[in-house]
Design a protein around this motif. Sequence first.
Motif, mmCIF file in Angstrom:
data_model
loop_
_atom_site.group_PDB
_atom_site.id
_atom_site.type_symbol
_atom_site.label_atom_id
_atom_site.label_comp_id
_atom_site.label_asym_id
_atom_site.label_seq_id
_atom_site.Cartn_x
_atom_site.Cartn_y
_atom_site.Cartn_z
ATOM 1 N N LYS A 181 0.445 -1.310 0.019
ATOM 2 C CA LYS A 181 -0.170 -0.414 0.527
ATOM 3 C C LYS A 181 0.723 1.367 -0.192
ATOM 4 C CE LYS A 181 -3.632 -2.382 2.576
ATOM 5 N NZ LYS A 181 -3.951 -2.600 3.896
ATOM 6 N N THR A 182 0.153 2.164 -0.756
ATOM 7 C CA THR A 182 1.084 3.715 -0.556
ATOM 8 C C THR A 182 0.217 4.714 -0.780
ATOM 9 O OG1 THR A 182 3.600 4.598 -2.248
ATOM 10 C CG2 THR A 182 0.933 3.302 -3.674
ATOM 11 N N LEU A 183 0.084 5.754 -0.444
ATOM 12 C CA LEU A 183 -0.540 7.495 -0.218
ATOM 13 C C LEU A 183 1.087 7.913 0.037
ATOM 14 C CD1 LEU A 183 -0.314 8.672 2.446
ATOM 15 C CD2 LEU A 183 -1.914 6.366 2.974
ATOM 16 N N PHE A 184 -0.147 9.403 -1.012
ATOM 17 C CA PHE A 184 1.541 10.486 -1.280
ATOM 18 C C PHE A 184 0.567 11.738 -0.024
ATOM 19 C CE2 PHE A 184 1.421 9.381 -5.985
ATOM 20 C CZ PHE A 184 2.886 9.371 -5.256
ATOM 21 N N SER A 185 1.632 11.816 0.838
ATOM 22 C CA SER A 185 1.022 13.429 2.502
ATOM 23 C C SER A 185 2.068 14.249 1.777
ATOM 24 C CB SER A 185 0.760 12.126 3.248
ATOM 25 O OG SER A 185 0.396 13.069 4.251
ATOM 26 N N LEU A 186 1.537 14.738 3.081
ATOM 27 C CA LEU A 186 3.002 16.710 2.979
ATOM 28 C C LEU A 186 2.663 16.082 4.369
ATOM 29 C CD1 LEU A 186 0.525 19.630 1.476
ATOM 30 C CD2 LEU A 186 2.254 18.063 0.750
ATOM 31 N N ASP A 187 4.550 16.587 5.364
ATOM 32 C CA ASP A 187 4.794 16.720 6.293
ATOM 33 C C ASP A 187 4.360 17.996 6.770
ATOM 34 O OD1 ASP A 187 6.960 18.412 6.087
ATOM 35 O OD2 ASP A 187 8.275 17.226 5.093
ATOM 36 N N GLU A 188 4.090 17.872 8.113
ATOM 37 C CA GLU A 188 3.935 18.984 8.886
ATOM 38 C C GLU A 188 4.619 19.960 8.975
ATOM 39 O OE1 GLU A 188 2.451 19.105 13.089
ATOM 40 O OE2 GLU A 188 0.313 18.416 11.822
ATOM 41 N N ARG A 238 -3.447 7.036 12.334
ATOM 42 C CA ARG A 238 -2.103 7.410 13.042
ATOM 43 C C ARG A 238 -1.525 8.552 12.008
ATOM 44 N NH1 ARG A 238 0.257 4.690 17.204
ATOM 45 N NH2 ARG A 238 0.815 6.468 17.722
ATOM 46 N N LYS A 239 -1.244 9.956 12.749
ATOM 47 C CA LYS A 239 -0.411 10.460 12.043
ATOM 48 C C LYS A 239 0.688 11.748 12.390
ATOM 49 C CE LYS A 239 -4.241 13.502 10.613
ATOM 50 N NZ LYS A 239 -4.977 14.932 10.261
ATOM 51 N N SER A 240 0.996 10.943 14.072
ATOM 52 C CA SER A 240 1.928 10.969 14.794
ATOM 53 C C SER A 240 2.873 9.510 14.952
ATOM 54 C CB SER A 240 2.105 11.453 16.065
ATOM 55 O OG SER A 240 3.457 11.738 16.673
ATOM 56 N N TYR A 241 4.140 9.962 14.638
ATOM 57 C CA TYR A 241 5.193 8.638 14.455
ATOM 58 C C TYR A 241 6.563 8.946 15.108
ATOM 59 C CZ TYR A 241 1.625 6.683 10.729
ATOM 60 O OH TYR A 241 0.991 6.315 10.515
ATOM 61 N N ARG A 242 7.643 7.642 15.875
ATOM 62 C CA ARG A 242 8.935 8.468 16.202
ATOM 63 C C ARG A 242 9.815 7.595 14.764
ATOM 64 N NH1 ARG A 242 13.000 5.707 19.288
ATOM 65 N NH2 ARG A 242 11.508 4.110 19.922
ATOM 66 N N ILE A 243 10.456 8.646 14.847
ATOM 67 C CA ILE A 243 11.561 8.531 13.687
ATOM 68 C C ILE A 243 12.500 7.375 14.087
ATOM 69 C CG2 ILE A 243 13.199 9.403 11.977
ATOM 70 C CD1 ILE A 243 11.649 11.891 11.949
ATOM 71 N N VAL A 244 12.762 6.371 13.470
ATOM 72 C CA VAL A 244 13.582 4.923 14.502
ATOM 73 C C VAL A 244 14.683 4.594 13.330
ATOM 74 C CG1 VAL A 244 11.666 3.941 16.018
ATOM 75 C CG2 VAL A 244 12.424 3.595 13.669
ATOM 76 N N GLY A 245 14.915 5.358 12.158
ATOM 77 C CA GLY A 245 16.171 5.013 11.385
ATOM 78 C C GLY A 245 15.728 5.931 9.966
ATOM 79 N N GLY A 263 14.411 9.806 17.004
ATOM 80 C CA GLY A 263 14.173 9.829 18.364
ATOM 81 C C GLY A 263 13.017 10.958 17.957
ATOM 82 N N GLN A 264 13.542 11.753 17.065
ATOM 83 C CA GLN A 264 11.810 12.953 17.144
ATOM 84 C C GLN A 264 10.605 12.395 16.763
ATOM 85 O OE1 GLN A 264 13.833 15.638 13.637
ATOM 86 N NE2 GLN A 264 14.833 17.135 15.427
ATOM 87 N N THR A 265 9.854 12.887 17.011
ATOM 88 C CA THR A 265 8.908 13.271 16.679
ATOM 89 C C THR A 265 7.808 13.481 15.401
ATOM 90 O OG1 THR A 265 7.829 12.866 18.599
ATOM 91 C CG2 THR A 265 6.266 13.026 17.297
ATOM 92 N N TYR A 266 7.862 12.801 13.981
ATOM 93 C CA TYR A 266 6.999 13.049 12.787
ATOM 94 C C TYR A 266 5.347 13.265 12.629
ATOM 95 C CZ TYR A 266 7.686 12.478 7.698
ATOM 96 O OH TYR A 266 7.459 12.493 6.811
ATOM 97 N N ARG A 267 5.369 13.666 12.207
ATOM 98 C CA ARG A 267 4.133 14.089 11.900
ATOM 99 C C ARG A 267 3.397 14.163 10.224
ATOM 100 N NH1 ARG A 267 4.688 16.684 16.573
ATOM 101 N NH2 ARG A 267 3.831 16.138 18.365
ATOM 102 N N LEU A 268 2.668 13.652 9.713
ATOM 103 C CA LEU A 268 2.026 13.256 8.398
ATOM 104 C C LEU A 268 0.461 14.527 8.290
ATOM 105 C CD1 LEU A 268 2.777 10.018 7.345
ATOM 106 C CD2 LEU A 268 4.073 12.188 6.487
ATOM 107 N N LYS A 269 0.203 14.950 7.012
ATOM 108 C CA LYS A 269 -0.677 15.868 6.976
ATOM 109 C C LYS A 269 -1.701 15.043 6.173
ATOM 110 C CE LYS A 269 0.938 20.600 6.853
ATOM 111 N NZ LYS A 269 0.984 21.371 6.757
ATOM 112 N N THR A 270 -2.066 13.896 6.579
ATOM 113 C CA THR A 270 -3.456 12.825 5.825
ATOM 114 C C THR A 270 -4.203 12.057 7.240
ATOM 115 O OG1 THR A 270 -3.530 11.109 4.578
ATOM 116 C CG2 THR A 270 -1.837 11.124 6.013
ATOM 117 N N GLY A 271 -5.198 11.963 6.063
ATOM 118 C CA GLY A 271 -6.731 11.688 6.995
ATOM 119 C C GLY A 271 -6.678 9.810 6.659
ATOM 120 N N GLN A 272 -5.400 9.539 6.051
ATOM 121 C CA GLN A 272 -5.415 8.001 5.152
ATOM 122 C C GLN A 272 -4.971 7.010 6.144
ATOM 123 O OE1 GLN A 272 -4.799 7.969 0.597
ATOM 124 N NE2 GLN A 272 -4.676 10.227 0.616
ATOM 125 N N LEU A 273 -4.373 7.724 7.301
ATOM 126 C CA LEU A 273 -3.866 6.761 8.332
ATOM 127 C C LEU A 273 -4.480 6.669 9.575
ATOM 128 C CD1 LEU A 273 0.094 7.629 6.978
ATOM 129 C CD2 LEU A 273 -0.904 5.830 6.824
#
Length: 830
Positions: A89-96, A156-163, A144-154
């Motif tokens: 699965k794939t989608l396009f989004s904008l990062d916050e 959750r919108k907030s994630y932790r960068i692990v790599g 370790g940073q928090t990463y956010r996406l502007k999309t309603g297709q997931l």
Amino acid sequence: MKRKLLLKALWRNIWATKGRMIAIILIIMLGTLMFVGIKSVGPDMHQSANQLYKQQKSADLTITFTTGFTNHDLKLARSIKGAHVQASKTLFSLDEQDSNVVQALSYSSTNKLDRPQLKSGHLPRHNNEIVLDQVAEQHGFKIGQTYRLKTGQLTRKSYRIVGFVSSPQFIDNQTRGNANIGNGQVDYFAYIPQSNFKQTVYSTIGIKFNNLTNYSIFSANYKHTLKRDHKLLKKAFSGRATQRTQQLINTAKQKYSAMGVSLSTSQLTSLTAKSHTSYSITNIKERPGVSGYFELTDRITSIANVFPLFFFLVAALITFTTMTRMVEEDRLQIGTLKALGYHRNEIATNYLLYALIAAILGSLLGVVIGTKTLPQVVYNAMHQYIFTARPLLYSQSAITLATIFSFLATFIAVLIALLAELRAKPATLLLPKTPKNGQRILLERFTLLWRHLSFNAKVSYRNLFRFKSRMWMVIIGIAGGTALILTGFGLRDSIGAASTQQFGNITNYQAIMMASHAKQDKIDEVLQANKYFHSATPVNTETVTVSKGSTQVAQVTQLATSKSSSIKKYIKLESSQSNQKLTLSDNGIILTKKAAQKLNVTAGDRIKIKTATNQSYSVKVSAIANNYTGNFVYMNATQFKQATGDRYQANAQLLKLSSHLSSTQEHKLAKQLIAHGAENVTYISAQKKIIDREASTLDPIVFIFIILSALLSFVVLYNLTNINISERIRELSTIKVLGFFNREVTLYVARENIVLTIVGILLGYGLGNLLTEFILQKAASDAVIFPLVIHWGGYAIAAILTIIFTIIVTIFTHFKLTKIDMVDALKSNE
């Protein structure tokens, strides 16, 4: 005893002629280094890419449905024998953070195909973890940073960068593909646990075939087998797009029927046009940035098949001459050995060993240095690609050919010369060769000019034409070196000129915008409000495959217009033969030059066009147009309707914008257009940057060509001048005895070299143009033609370098001539 004496004589001869031996070894080394080194670049590039694709288990084919895949589609793919299948699965989004376009890809620990390659950190283990493209580090993201996406297709919108990772799906760090949001270009990708995707259907299905496992993706076997697998996949999904469309329509009907709504005919037609399913099958080469890498490797391989060969032939020719002259100079020693009772085979052995030592040392040094340095230099210049492996592949075929050439240039040269000398009797060999008779030359017939020449000048010109073989060898050596240097500059200028000619002369629009007619009003408002916008013209465009017989050209841009008169402002259509302006007509299409060459098509022939939806139609080619990058089919709306049977409807616009539009301003305008309904905006400047970048990747190779050609030219000049002096030692000693000063003796030789240098440079110019054009024809790809362009700087530098080398050699020659022992040199051989 004889063997010991001969062996001792061999080592004495090597030491006594160490300058010549070193020169021969250097010439062979340079020829072998160039030949083997450049020949190794292509295979090394192939191996590096192939190694990554095999290691990360890249899908051989990827199938995409416009409406997504169901489990039934997965079963169809898995029904193909020997196929490993993975749905994603794939989608396009904008990062916050900065609204960059992100392509989010689904990740699962069970993923078997196209696995991301970890660069730092670890892959996602929990639903709230994400790994980013290594390019995202340039945007300031850290583990370790928090990463956010502007999309309603997931979910959750907030994630932790692990790599941070690289992916075999995106090999070019500066090209991540297109998107239908933001500015239309993907900035970087991200892998997110698949359970976070709300989509009920899959976006793509990747398939890896067992029968391709043992083949390199660059091999003919891989391409041939892949075609068969492609047909099997098409057969498995035959009719599936229609079924999927009908399923979606039925689902929509049922939904409305619960709601108590009955759809009209027009509503059904509109619904069919919206949820309509089409599919596409792509291979590895069609991924973002991959075609550029393939074309680059093909281009380097094509260049490697021509330039190093010519380079080596020049080196081999000079070596052949050197070895032949060496034997001729030693006729006194050969006569002495024969008079002392040595068999001619024993005498020959010494000279053959001399040649063999030079050939082995030169070849060995060339193979090792060339293989270990030249590919690495090229690789260091290709930092935009994710390939990290640096395999050092010793090209067996190149090494074999280089060894054969070296052997022919030394061993065979000595053998031929010995056959002539060893047949003579000792008494003949112990006498000096009878000098050539003096003769009148053509210049003497121009009495007025001849009378005004000095005595020294007359002697020099007579000497030039008296020893024609020596004259031509020097001219050929200088011409060869000049031609090689000029070709290096010619390749650089011509490859760079492809985009200049295309985007500065033929393509006169700055962007192409994909958009439906229904949303055109809002888009027009955005354009009219932008101060950098000048004008636009509507077109219908799509990517097609054109063919004639069994030959086909894929990835051809078909462009139709209802405004044939205004299209001239956006695209300059000129005949490839007469450069006359072309006009779109109702009775044929215009095909661009490279596609016409590939298909062997001329005006009046018919070709077949096949669209992405498998619609096929035949059209007549009315004219062939000039074009340098890409392949195009141009037609007017009437021809479009006649050929396809469909009503013409524009789906894109060509935009004329200000040439002062910056990259930031381009992105801003693209965002506005996409936000108001445009599907995608592609700027010509972006295409030009990609082509220019690919061309610049060849700069290290061209630089290597120029440097090695210059070195070869210098060694050749030095070697030929030394041969010239050693052959004329009695003549030069004689004029010194007659009272010539050292400076006059040097000028006596240098005057001849100056004339020969001028003639050699002029011949080198012509030869360099021919060689450059020949290499450009071989280096052209299916979509690119390189015009022959050599800027004046290339001519100037080639001439200046040759003149500088001549001056340096003359200085060395001067010091050597001052040390001539006139008494020894004039001793009689009787």
